[in-house]
Design an enzyme around this catalytic site. Structure first.
Site, PDB file in Angstrom:
ATOM      1  CE  LYS A  42      -3.193  -1.120  -0.732  1.00  0.00           C
ATOM      2  NZ  LYS A  42      -3.391  -1.837  -2.037  1.00  0.00           N
ATOM      3  N   GLY A  44       2.508   2.292  -2.905  1.00  0.00           N
ATOM      4  CA  GLY A  44       2.722   2.774  -4.274  1.00  0.00           C
ATOM      5  C   GLY A  44       3.293   1.713  -5.206  1.00  0.00           C
ATOM      6  CB  THR A  45       3.187  -2.000  -5.028  1.00  0.00           C
ATOM      7  OG1 THR A  45       3.251  -1.908  -3.618  1.00  0.00           O
ATOM      8  CG2 THR A  45       3.990  -3.159  -5.541  1.00  0.00           C
ATOM      9  CB  THR A  46      -0.346  -0.370  -8.349  1.00  0.00           C
ATOM     10  OG1 THR A  46      -0.750  -1.217  -7.270  1.00  0.00           O
ATOM     11  CG2 THR A  46      -1.087  -0.746  -9.605  1.00  0.00           C
ATOM     12  CG  HIS A 106       4.643  -6.601  -0.949  1.00  0.00           C
ATOM     13  ND1 HIS A 106       4.776  -5.316  -1.387  1.00  0.00           N
ATOM     14  CD2 HIS A 106       3.436  -7.026  -1.391  1.00  0.00           C
ATOM     15  CE1 HIS A 106       3.687  -4.972  -2.074  1.00  0.00           C
ATOM     16  NE2 HIS A 106       2.868  -6.000  -2.097  1.00  0.00           N
ATOM     17  NE  ARG A 129       0.600   6.613   0.407  1.00  0.00           N
ATOM     18  CZ  ARG A 129      -0.602   6.294  -0.015  1.00  0.00           C
ATOM     19  NH1 ARG A 129      -0.963   5.024  -0.101  1.00  0.00           N
ATOM     20  NH2 ARG A 129      -1.465   7.223  -0.350  1.00  0.00           N
ATOM     21  CB  SER A 137      -3.525   2.887   1.570  1.00  0.00           C
ATOM     22  OG  SER A 137      -3.664   2.364   0.288  1.00  0.00           O
ATOM     23  NE  ARG A 260      -7.882   4.597  -0.046  1.00  0.00           N
ATOM     24  CZ  ARG A 260      -8.024   5.729   0.631  1.00  0.00           C
ATOM     25  NH1 ARG A 260      -9.226   6.174   0.904  1.00  0.00           N
ATOM     26  NH2 ARG A 260      -6.974   6.399   1.065  1.00  0.00           N
ATOM     27  CE  LYS A 261     -10.527  10.042  -0.381  1.00  0.00           C
ATOM     28  NZ  LYS A 261     -10.566  10.894   0.830  1.00  0.00           N
TER      29      LYS A 261
HETATM   30  P1  A3P Z   1      -4.642   5.170  -1.475  1.00  0.00           P
HETATM   31  O1  A3P Z   1      -5.356   3.984  -0.920  1.00  0.00           O
HETATM   32  O2  A3P Z   1      -4.111   6.095  -0.414  1.00  0.00           O
HETATM   33  O3  A3P Z   1      -5.415   5.890  -2.505  1.00  0.00           O
HETATM   34  P2  A3P Z   1      -0.123  -0.362  -3.651  1.00  0.00           P
HETATM   35  O4  A3P Z   1      -0.055  -0.251  -5.123  1.00  0.00           O
HETATM   36  O5  A3P Z   1       1.217  -0.530  -3.003  1.00  0.00           O
HETATM   37  O6  A3P Z   1      -1.115  -1.364  -3.219  1.00  0.00           O
HETATM   38  O7  A3P Z   1      -0.576   1.064  -3.111  1.00  0.00           O
HETATM   39  C1  A3P Z   1      -1.876   1.511  -3.369  1.00  0.00           C
HETATM   40  C2  A3P Z   1      -1.903   3.010  -3.168  1.00  0.00           C
HETATM   41  O8  A3P Z   1      -1.286   3.661  -4.274  1.00  0.00           O
HETATM   42  C3  A3P Z   1      -3.338   3.509  -3.117  1.00  0.00           C
HETATM   43  O9  A3P Z   1      -3.313   4.631  -2.241  1.00  0.00           O
HETATM   44  C4  A3P Z   1      -3.566   3.906  -4.567  1.00  0.00           C
HETATM   45  O10 A3P Z   1      -4.627   4.799  -4.754  1.00  0.00           O
HETATM   46  C5  A3P Z   1      -2.219   4.542  -4.916  1.00  0.00           C
HETATM   47  N1  A3P Z   1      -1.967   4.552  -6.353  1.00  0.00           N
HETATM   48  C6  A3P Z   1      -2.217   3.576  -7.254  1.00  0.00           C
HETATM   49  N2  A3P Z   1      -1.865   3.969  -8.485  1.00  0.00           N
HETATM   50  C7  A3P Z   1      -1.400   5.229  -8.381  1.00  0.00           C
HETATM   51  C8  A3P Z   1      -0.901   6.186  -9.335  1.00  0.00           C
HETATM   52  N3  A3P Z   1      -0.841   5.910 -10.613  1.00  0.00           N
HETATM   53  N4  A3P Z   1      -0.509   7.376  -8.852  1.00  0.00           N
HETATM   54  C9  A3P Z   1      -0.577   7.676  -7.539  1.00  0.00           C
HETATM   55  N5  A3P Z   1      -1.039   6.818  -6.603  1.00  0.00           N
HETATM   56  C10 A3P Z   1      -1.446   5.611  -7.017  1.00  0.00           C
END
Ligand code: A3P
Length: 293
Positions: A42, A44-46, A106, A129, A137, A260-261
């Protein structure tokens, strides 16, 4: 099941992935040009996966291309998750990937295979983060798997360190110290910095991965195209990320759960100032001696 895992060498490994994490240690042999993308969940992995993929594969798939894989696929489909591969014993898939390979995990730094952390190994990129935003998150993410989970319970699990791959502070510290000791091998990024100046960090990431942007690419606006392709609004609104799910051996995670946000500071909407101070205090204490704040 995901909150309470197995305590192994100081970390709470999610039970379903523990066998994979241990197998990675024994069996993964990196290629020198591999890049392992790592993070605490959570954080910023994605996004990191999307940026790294778009930057690394930009010759084969120009970021402006209408049929770019990231316009059709969730970023998780573009880069394999190490725990899955080794849990499912599908290492042949990994072997079949052309170089340079991008792989995601992870796993805490101290539990990575020695073949990665010593000698030439391969490159490692870590994203961290603000823990307060991570907790929020994580709560929203876990609640999809466990609808009765409360925010207070998630918060306390983070404080106790009994969260998947926790404690988070030791996860961060492992990668931080590695990035100081081996800056040519380990790049340490922060979600907040990426949000503030994505282009600068895409350049840094590409250079670190051995694929710096050329003057011609700079002039053509390739960095901006990568940033735009991977932006939160663009990613969130793609059909591939609005529908469908990432199938892991033990769970199916809807793609929209990863978007999400995408902001900093959402913690103010979830925790009291007292809770925030408590979390800050713990992290300040644990990260003492580093420049991390
Ligand atoms: P929030 O839940 O605070 O919105 P992970 O990828 O490690 O699971 O992290 C998910 C978090 O990264 C979520 O945060 C998600 O909204 C945010 N996220 C996903 N894609 C993103 C992007 N392209 N730019 C910025 N934040 C992003």
């Amino acid at each position: 099941q995901f909150i309470v895992g197995r305590l192994y060498k100081g970390f709470w490994l999610p039970e379903p992935y523990a066998p994979g994490i241990l197998a990675v240690r024994r069996r993964f042999t990196p290629r020198p040009d591999d890049v392992v993308l790592t993070s605490y969940p959570k954080c910023g992995t994605t996004w990191l996966k999307a940026l790294a993929f778009a930057a690394m594969a930009r010759d084969a798939y120009p970021p402006v291309a209408a049929d770019h894989p990231l316009r059709r696929l969730n970023p998780h489909a573009c880069i394999p998750f190490m725990e899955d591969i080794f849990t499912e014993r599908q290492e042949a898939k990994l072997e079949g990937l052309p170089s340079p390979r991008l792989i995601n995990t992870h796993t805490p730094y101290s539990l990575l295979p020695e073949t990665v952390t010593t000698g030439g190994g391969c490159k490692v990129v870590y994203i961290c983060r603000d823990p307060k935003d991570m907790v929020v998150s994580l709560y929203h993410f876990l609640r999809r798997l466990q609808p009765d989970l409360s925010f207070a319970d998630t918060f306390h699990s983070v404080l106790e360190g009994t969260v998947p791959y926790g404690p988070m502070w030791d996860h961060i510290l492992g990668y931080w110290h590695a990035s100081v000791a081996r800056p040519d091998r380990v790049l340490f990024l922060k979600y907040e910095d990426l949000l503030q100046n994505t282009g600068e960090h895409v350049r840094k990431l590409a250079e670190f991965m051995g694929r710096p942007f050329s003057a011609a690419e700079e002039a053509a606006g390739t960095v901006a195209s990568v940033v735009e392709l991977c932006s939160f609004d663009n990613m969130k609104n793609l059909e591939a990320n609005k529908t469908g799910a990432t199938e892991r051996k033990y769970i199916s995670i809807a793609h929209d759960a990863f978007f999400r946000k995408g902001v900093t500071g959402d913690w103010v909407n979830h925790m009291s100032p007292e809770m925030a101070s408590r979390l800050d205090e713990i992290f300040r204490d644990k990260l003492r001696g580093t420049v991390l704040t």
